[in-house]
Design a protein around this motif. Structure first.
Motif, PDB file in Angstrom:
ATOM      1  N   TRP A 234      -0.837  -3.445  10.730  1.00  0.00           N
ATOM      2  CA  TRP A 234       0.471  -4.654  10.521  1.00  0.00           C
ATOM      3  C   TRP A 234      -0.128  -4.890   8.993  1.00  0.00           C
ATOM      4  O   TRP A 234      -1.294  -5.523   8.834  1.00  0.00           O
ATOM      5  CB  TRP A 234       0.499  -5.787  11.312  1.00  0.00           C
ATOM      6  N   VAL A 255       3.570  -1.460  10.476  1.00  0.00           N
ATOM      7  CA  VAL A 255       4.594  -2.733  10.511  1.00  0.00           C
ATOM      8  C   VAL A 255       4.293  -3.441   9.160  1.00  0.00           C
ATOM      9  O   VAL A 255       3.134  -3.712   8.765  1.00  0.00           O
ATOM     10  CB  VAL A 255       4.514  -3.828  11.772  1.00  0.00           C
ATOM     11  N   HIS A 257       7.010  -6.257   6.837  1.00  0.00           N
ATOM     12  CA  HIS A 257       8.233  -6.990   6.737  1.00  0.00           C
ATOM     13  C   HIS A 257       8.446  -7.322   5.196  1.00  0.00           C
ATOM     14  O   HIS A 257       7.509  -7.780   4.504  1.00  0.00           O
ATOM     15  CB  HIS A 257       8.241  -7.905   7.823  1.00  0.00           C
ATOM     16  N   ARG A 259       9.685 -10.185   4.450  1.00  0.00           N
ATOM     17  CA  ARG A 259       9.697 -11.637   4.161  1.00  0.00           C
ATOM     18  C   ARG A 259       8.512 -12.156   3.560  1.00  0.00           C
ATOM     19  O   ARG A 259       7.395 -11.352   3.593  1.00  0.00           O
ATOM     20  CB  ARG A 259       9.943 -12.341   5.635  1.00  0.00           C
ATOM     21  N   ASP A 264       5.459 -14.245   7.749  1.00  0.00           N
ATOM     22  CA  ASP A 264       5.447 -13.239   8.655  1.00  0.00           C
ATOM     23  C   ASP A 264       4.300 -13.661   9.368  1.00  0.00           C
ATOM     24  O   ASP A 264       3.962 -12.907  10.517  1.00  0.00           O
ATOM     25  CB  ASP A 264       4.802 -11.988   7.764  1.00  0.00           C
TER      26      ASP A 264
END
Ligand code: F1P
Length: 301
Positions: A234, A255, A257, A259, A264
């Motif tokens: 991640w 993972v 993201h 954002r 997050d």
């Protein structure tokens, strides 16, 4: 475990506490001024927020900023620090109190604190109190992120997108694959490395999960050997070139993201909560942990 744990209530309040902290941080206040040489200390979660602040302040060209675990701080006069920033939710953590005591009268200290009715206040030259972000849960969520939001705002960042995206992180789905995964490696670069460390700690504290954390560019230098099917890598922030493909080849889930990385982290806090729930653990009473580590004074020789 009660239906709604303190951890859940507290992590859900983050957009509001961030907004309040941004208002306080935008004012001049006692926090370090541009150009000052700064050491920043904390323990556990608070140390990881210190790491993120240091990277942000250096990155913004505001001056030398060295983060230390309070127990491992180098604060000798040869280092020329103008200010010490201490971060502590409880205000009672022994190692932080020892550092504040050690620099008294030599380096101006300012402590960001959750509970202002505690010994850290008398040992500090100045304090920024965030009692609205203090917590009942042993596992820290909102105090840490609120302290970092205060510091981001003080460095001149507009945190309104982070606040908005924290709302979104609170309603984003927690994937079953994350609840079931055998292992997580969290990665970051610059200020998001502190977030990666904090994400890994949160998962260990709340759900006894096997987690690791690394600077993203270090991941290929050994730790990627742990990546495998059923495990998660991640990343907070922007992925270094080629890393996603390298992780994909291992069969691990990658993972990352778009954002705000601090928002997050809110999603990871929710993953930690769901993993605790799935394992029948009470995230408010984590194994072997207390709200604050208060050590006895060493015996006289
Ligand atoms: C720091 C801390 C927490 C950790 C544990 C013990 O506390 O290390 O991060 O979760 O409960 O204390 P503080 O100095 O910020 O109060």
């Amino acid at each position: 475990m009660s239906e709604t744990s303190y951890m859940e209530q507290e992590l859900r309040s983050q957009p509001d506490t961030w907004q309040e902290a941004a208002r306080i941080g935008a004012a001049a206040g006692p926090l370090p001024k541009p150009g000052q040489r700064v050491a920043v200390v904390g323990c556990g979660t608070s140390w990881f927020m210190a790491q993120s602040y240091a990277a942000l302040r250096e990155g913004a060209g505001m001056g030398v900023t060295d983060p230390f675990a309070a127990s491992e701080a180098f604060l000798g006069s040869d280092r020329g620090y103008d200010a010490l920033v201490a971060i502590t939710r409880s205000g009672t953590t022994t190692e932080v109190l020892r550092v504040l005591d050690a620099v008294k009268g030599r380096i101006r200290s300012v402590t960001i604190i959750g509970d202002p009715e505690t010994p850290a206040v008398a040992l500090s030259d100045e304090t920024v109190a965030l009692p609205f972000a203090d917590e009942k849960s042993v596992v820290q969520t909102r105090f840490a992120t609120t302290a970092l939001t205060l510091l981001r705002a003080h460095l001149g960042a507009d945190v309104s997108a982070a606040v908005r995206e924290a709302h979104e992180a609170l309603s984003a789905p927690v994937e079953q694959e994350w609840v079931d995964a055998e292992q997580f490696s969290f990665l970051g670069t610059g200020w998001t490395f502190g977030l990666a460390n904090e994400a890994a700690l949160k998962m260990r504290e709340a759900s006894q999960s096997w987690t690791e954390s690394y600077p993203a560019m270090e991941y290929r230098h050994g730790p990627i050997a742990i990546a495998a099917p059923g495990r998660v890598t991640w990343l907070f922030g922007t992925a270094p070139q080629g890393l996603e493909a390298d992780v994909a080849r291992t069969g691990a889930r990658f993972v990352c993201h778009a954002r705000d990385p601090l928002a997050d982290l809110v999603l990871v806090q929710r993953v930690a909560l769901e993993r605790a729930r799935a394992r029948g653990l009470d995230p408010d009473s984590p194994r072997s942990l207390t709200r604050s580590v208060m050590l006895e004074a060493p015996a006289a020789p």
